[in-house]
Write a protein that holds these residues in place. Sequence first.
Motif, PDB file in Angstrom:
ATOM      1  N   ILE A   1      22.636  63.123  40.971  1.00 26.08           N
ATOM      2  CA  ILE A   1      22.494  62.229  39.514  1.00 26.08           C
ATOM      3  C   ILE A   1      22.421  60.858  40.851  1.00 26.08           C
ATOM      4  O   ILE A   1      23.463  60.672  41.695  1.00 26.08           O
ATOM      5  N   ASN A   2      21.211  60.612  40.746  1.00 26.32           N
ATOM      6  CA  ASN A   2      21.177  58.845  41.088  1.00 26.32           C
ATOM      7  C   ASN A   2      21.425  57.943  40.035  1.00 26.32           C
ATOM      8  O   ASN A   2      19.784  57.589  39.773  1.00 26.32           O
ATOM      9  N   GLU A   3      22.481  57.774  39.821  1.00 30.26           N
ATOM     10  CA  GLU A   3      22.767  56.175  38.899  1.00 30.26           C
ATOM     11  C   GLU A   3      21.679  55.466  38.701  1.00 30.26           C
ATOM     12  O   GLU A   3      21.472  55.170  37.777  1.00 30.26           O
ATOM     13  N   ARG A   4      21.131  54.751  40.008  1.00 32.35           N
ATOM     14  CA  ARG A   4      20.190  53.681  39.123  1.00 32.35           C
ATOM     15  C   ARG A   4      18.784  53.660  38.547  1.00 32.35           C
ATOM     16  O   ARG A   4      18.802  53.267  38.293  1.00 32.35           O
ATOM     17  N   GLU A   5      18.801  54.841  38.821  1.00 35.86           N
ATOM     18  CA  GLU A   5      17.159  55.506  37.992  1.00 35.86           C
ATOM     19  C   GLU A   5      17.695  55.911  36.888  1.00 35.86           C
ATOM     20  O   GLU A   5      16.634  55.516  36.049  1.00 35.86           O
ATOM     21  N   MET A   6      18.798  56.202  36.065  1.00 34.16           N
ATOM     22  CA  MET A   6      19.266  56.060  34.410  1.00 34.16           C
ATOM     23  C   MET A   6      19.638  54.585  34.156  1.00 34.16           C
ATOM     24  O   MET A   6      20.008  53.962  33.238  1.00 34.16           O
TER      25      MET A   6
ATOM     26  N   HIS B   1      13.999  67.769  37.042  1.00 36.26           N
ATOM     27  CA  HIS B   1      14.241  66.939  36.216  1.00 36.26           C
ATOM     28  C   HIS B   1      14.160  67.810  35.058  1.00 36.26           C
ATOM     29  O   HIS B   1      14.014  68.911  35.194  1.00 36.26           O
ATOM     30  N   GLY B   2      14.688  67.507  33.655  1.00 36.57           N
ATOM     31  CA  GLY B   2      14.527  68.291  32.462  1.00 36.57           C
ATOM     32  C   GLY B   2      13.092  67.847  32.126  1.00 36.57           C
ATOM     33  O   GLY B   2      12.067  68.660  31.923  1.00 36.57           O
ATOM     34  N   PRO B   3      12.901  66.433  31.563  1.00 36.28           N
ATOM     35  CA  PRO B   3      11.833  66.072  30.625  1.00 36.28           C
ATOM     36  C   PRO B   3      10.672  66.194  32.177  1.00 36.28           C
ATOM     37  O   PRO B   3      10.957  65.582  33.098  1.00 36.28           O
TER      38      PRO B   3
ATOM     39  N   GLY C   1       8.782  72.731  23.845  1.00 34.03           N
ATOM     40  CA  GLY C   1       7.944  71.749  23.111  1.00 34.03           C
ATOM     41  C   GLY C   1       8.502  70.440  23.592  1.00 34.03           C
ATOM     42  O   GLY C   1       9.612  70.514  24.077  1.00 34.03           O
ATOM     43  N   PRO C   2       7.827  69.646  23.107  1.00 33.42           N
ATOM     44  CA  PRO C   2       8.190  68.324  23.290  1.00 33.42           C
ATOM     45  C   PRO C   2       9.996  68.006  22.405  1.00 33.42           C
ATOM     46  O   PRO C   2       9.931  68.522  21.580  1.00 33.42           O
ATOM     47  N   ARG C   3      10.639  66.785  23.096  1.00 31.13           N
ATOM     48  CA  ARG C   3      12.236  67.738  22.372  1.00 31.13           C
ATOM     49  C   ARG C   3      13.405  66.190  22.529  1.00 31.13           C
ATOM     50  O   ARG C   3      12.036  65.281  23.667  1.00 31.13           O
ATOM     51  N   THR C   4      13.822  65.764  21.960  1.00 34.84           N
ATOM     52  CA  THR C   4      14.549  64.700  22.126  1.00 34.84           C
ATOM     53  C   THR C   4      15.651  65.621  23.257  1.00 34.84           C
ATOM     54  O   THR C   4      16.290  65.945  23.092  1.00 34.84           O
ATOM     55  N   TRP C   5      16.191  64.815  24.391  1.00 34.35           N
ATOM     56  CA  TRP C   5      16.749  65.339  25.091  1.00 34.35           C
ATOM     57  C   TRP C   5      18.668  64.659  25.223  1.00 34.35           C
ATOM     58  O   TRP C   5      18.460  63.685  24.889  1.00 34.35           O
ATOM     59  N   GLU C   6      19.574  65.037  25.219  1.00 29.61           N
ATOM     60  CA  GLU C   6      21.110  64.321  25.397  1.00 29.61           C
ATOM     61  C   GLU C   6      20.536  63.687  26.745  1.00 29.61           C
ATOM     62  O   GLU C   6      20.455  64.293  27.544  1.00 29.61           O
ATOM     63  N   VAL C   7      21.378  62.789  26.588  1.00 30.69           N
ATOM     64  CA  VAL C   7      21.874  61.634  27.887  1.00 30.69           C
ATOM     65  C   VAL C   7      23.276  62.685  28.798  1.00 30.69           C
ATOM     66  O   VAL C   7      24.201  62.720  28.182  1.00 30.69           O
ATOM     67  N   ASP C   8      22.346  63.526  29.956  1.00 30.71           N
ATOM     68  CA  ASP C   8      23.440  64.469  30.295  1.00 30.71           C
ATOM     69  C   ASP C   8      22.628  64.367  32.003  1.00 30.71           C
ATOM     70  O   ASP C   8      21.686  64.613  32.714  1.00 30.71           O
ATOM     71  N   LEU C   9      23.960  65.008  33.004  1.00 30.69           N
ATOM     72  CA  LEU C   9      23.524  65.192  34.222  1.00 30.69           C
ATOM     73  C   LEU C   9      22.152  66.161  34.036  1.00 30.69           C
ATOM     74  O   LEU C   9      21.290  66.022  34.554  1.00 30.69           O
ATOM     75  N   ALA C  10      22.363  67.174  33.502  1.00 31.33           N
ATOM     76  CA  ALA C  10      21.076  68.220  34.092  1.00 31.33           C
ATOM     77  C   ALA C  10      19.891  67.506  33.077  1.00 31.33           C
ATOM     78  O   ALA C  10      19.038  68.686  33.273  1.00 31.33           O
ATOM     79  N   THR C  11      19.682  66.988  32.136  1.00 30.86           N
ATOM     80  CA  THR C  11      19.013  66.152  31.652  1.00 30.86           C
ATOM     81  C   THR C  11      17.831  66.098  33.398  1.00 30.86           C
ATOM     82  O   THR C  11      16.536  65.977  33.242  1.00 30.86           O
ATOM     83  N   VAL C  12      18.652  65.115  33.617  1.00 34.26           N
ATOM     84  CA  VAL C  12      18.412  63.998  34.697  1.00 34.26           C
ATOM     85  C   VAL C  12      17.440  64.757  36.101  1.00 34.26           C
ATOM     86  O   VAL C  12      16.479  64.754  36.195  1.00 34.26           O
ATOM     87  N   ASN C  13      18.857  65.932  36.606  1.00 33.69           N
ATOM     88  CA  ASN C  13      18.444  66.900  37.710  1.00 33.69           C
ATOM     89  C   ASN C  13      18.884  68.093  37.488  1.00 33.69           C
ATOM     90  O   ASN C  13      20.051  68.202  37.370  1.00 33.69           O
TER      91      ASN C  13
END
Length: 303
Positions: free
Chosen positions: A296-301, A232-234, A279-291
């Motif tokens: 990517i497993n679409e159901r997880e997002m 994961h990213g976060p 440090g803590p941040r707000t992540w963009e919604v993209d492939l690299a954030t999730v994995n």
Amino acid sequence: MATPETAESAVRVSKVGYLGFETPDLDRMIDYYTKMLDFHLQDRSADTAFLTTGADHHCVVLTKGGPKARVSVGYEIWEPIADAQRRLAEAGYKVERRTDVAPGTPDVLVMAEPGTGAQLHLFAAQERSDADNTPPLRPTKLGHVAAFTPELASLQKFYQELLGFRWSDTIGDFFVFLRCNADHHAANFMASTKYDGMHHVAYEMRDPNHLITMIDHLAKNDLRLHWGPGRHGPGHNLFTYHKDPDGNTIELFTQIDVIHDENKGFWEPRPWHETYPMGPRTWEVDLATVNIWGPINEREMDH
């Protein structure tokens, strides 16, 4: 996404202690937890079972019903129960002090989690289990629990201002990660009006080799992954996801980010971090954030 600061008057949660499930087939779920995940069965009755990964009396509670995940979440707190009860009552929350919630937790504050239907249990300590010291397969602990909520901002505010959680990360404006100790998150919430209940529960493995050994064990018993391995990213944890017999999503993970110094607020340096210091941040919604690794497993997002 607003990120409210932890209030000085908040109850101080130290860790996520246990998670409650309802299941239509208690024996089947006990077999899954003891034979697949190598949990220790500490106590059971005709309609309830208490399982653990270590010294605490239980970290999973199974009750006949459902199927329904995350019917209750238990949090261990640093302060006396009476002090926590007073703080929550002064903040306007209805709290019941009970001695009959479960063996191993004889003094518990019970309250409704705003907007989700789940019960929150606050306790100062658990009695000890009689489990052996971490057999080769067994996860080290219950790591975190993720859930859907129709009111993300208000639930985040509740966790930070009333339970002392700190903000760790947010994906877009819909998925927030909160911590109560050095681990990146113990609770995370996804905004949704489409789904409710639990998103997933995560159990920690010691290291990548331990994770691989467990996955091999699951495969030998015809239990397949539906996502992962990945990172994961976060939180940057290595992850795998599979389904338990009731269809609940189970994450097995390792190498999650940790903060050793809250005053500085940086995650422990890791070679796979995107920035240094991180440090803590707000992540963009993209492939690299999730994995970070790719698929990517679409159901997880899906929210």
